[in-house]
Design an enzyme around this catalytic site. Sequence first.
Site, PDB file in Angstrom:
ATOM      1  N   ARG A 172       0.814  -1.218   0.000  1.00 31.26           N
ATOM      2  CA  ARG A 172       0.000   0.000   0.000  1.00 31.26           C
ATOM      3  C   ARG A 172       0.845   1.265   0.000  1.00 31.26           C
ATOM      4  O   ARG A 172       0.489   2.273   0.604  1.00 31.26           O
ATOM      5  CB  ARG A 172      -0.977   0.004   1.176  1.00 31.26           C
ATOM      6  CG  ARG A 172      -1.939  -1.155   1.212  1.00 31.26           C
ATOM      7  CD  ARG A 172      -2.802  -1.229  -0.057  1.00 31.26           C
ATOM      8  NE  ARG A 172      -3.645  -2.417  -0.008  1.00 31.26           N
ATOM      9  CZ  ARG A 172      -3.288  -3.606  -0.476  1.00 31.26           C
ATOM     10  NH1 ARG A 172      -2.108  -3.764  -1.073  1.00 31.26           N
ATOM     11  NH2 ARG A 172      -4.096  -4.634  -0.384  1.00 31.26           N
ATOM     12  N   SER A 245     -11.203  -0.481   2.208  1.00 32.12           N
ATOM     13  CA  SER A 245     -10.513  -0.869   3.448  1.00 32.12           C
ATOM     14  C   SER A 245      -9.897   0.375   4.072  1.00 32.12           C
ATOM     15  O   SER A 245      -8.998   0.984   3.501  1.00 32.12           O
ATOM     16  CB  SER A 245      -9.436  -1.911   3.140  1.00 32.12           C
ATOM     17  OG  SER A 245     -10.016  -3.080   2.612  1.00 32.12           O
ATOM     18  N   GLU A 352      -5.617   3.922   5.468  1.00 32.06           N
ATOM     19  CA  GLU A 352      -5.186   3.743   4.080  1.00 32.06           C
ATOM     20  C   GLU A 352      -5.487   4.949   3.202  1.00 32.06           C
ATOM     21  O   GLU A 352      -4.716   5.270   2.305  1.00 32.06           O
ATOM     22  CB  GLU A 352      -5.845   2.480   3.503  1.00 32.06           C
ATOM     23  CG  GLU A 352      -5.327   2.076   2.160  1.00 32.06           C
ATOM     24  CD  GLU A 352      -5.780   0.687   1.743  1.00 32.06           C
ATOM     25  OE1 GLU A 352      -6.119   0.510   0.569  1.00 32.06           O
ATOM     26  OE2 GLU A 352      -5.809  -0.207   2.614  1.00 32.06           O
TER      27      GLU A 352
END
Length: 360
Positions: A172, A245, A352
Amino acid sequence: MSDSLMPHSLADVPGLRVDPVSFAELTTLRLGGTPRLGVRCATQEAIVAACSLIDGPFLVVGGGSNLVVAEGSLDLTAVILENSSVTFGSDGLVRAEAGAVWDDVVAGAVERGLGGIECLSGIPGSAGATPVQNVGAYGAEISDVLTQVKLYDRETGSVSWEPASSLELAYRYSNLKFTQRAVVLEIELQLTTDGLSRPLRFGQLAGEAGERRPVAEVRSEVLALRRGKGMVLEPEDHDTWSAGSFFTNPIVPSAVADAVRARVAEERGKEDAARMPAWPAGDEVKLSAAWLIERAGFPRGYPGEGAPARLSTKHTLALTNRGSATADDLIALARDIRAGVLSAFDVTLEPEPVWVGASI
């Protein structure tokens, strides 16, 4: 906003249109205030012109699926990417402009029997966002197939293709994320041409680890799994009014993972502790953020009916706008969950999404 309020040099740029917008219209969370200017760019040249000529800070917006934006008037310009050309080569080489809808790219590849991105089906947002945070799901990441990225360098004003290896892609992460050093104009992927998926690596997908299956089968299964978690955008389903998410899966030292398992065994029993998801990550261990959230006492739908911002009723890793939430409501929920997991397990969850005008 009238053309008279737009820098005159922008007014004459082909493929560029000024549009009064709010971030509530531009993001999948449907939250956020109003930029001082919204500029829609239909071509790469228009994007470069906008980024070059706008006076003051600006934020590049693709699908808006990874943004948490503060309320109120924001002193920045939204540069909205609407360049959407995609080409599929018979050799598996795919080029997608930054504004292309990512799932349309995946669907086009699968229709042509090209493999490598089928596990990334259903992810909202634009193609240009995929390398920024090294988008991934079900054991696959964009770094598996990304060959190069066409970038506008914000400091030098140059446009060039850069190899994927220059982006420092990790879980990520890329060196494009948070740094604002460059704007993605186009991406290039190398896919396989035999109609089969990449070797499967995620337990929720049917089949043995390492197995390759027809890409259409894998895409269908991934979409079904994502829909079951509220992770495929549906306008009428508030469980999908999210940024996907919300927290990354934490990577922790082995001792911390052992301590988490011991705490769960003590409070919930050894059988539950034995089921704790944990994956090797170099010398450390990757844990499941969703699993930690649930074991810290936050069930699906928390904090309950009537709350304007809630955990999804389908999946605890999605923070959702139930239709009337403000950014402040969502941020308060994120802080509550993060503090609860830290208190329960001494593990700090990292968000995130990209935060604009706000922080956790």
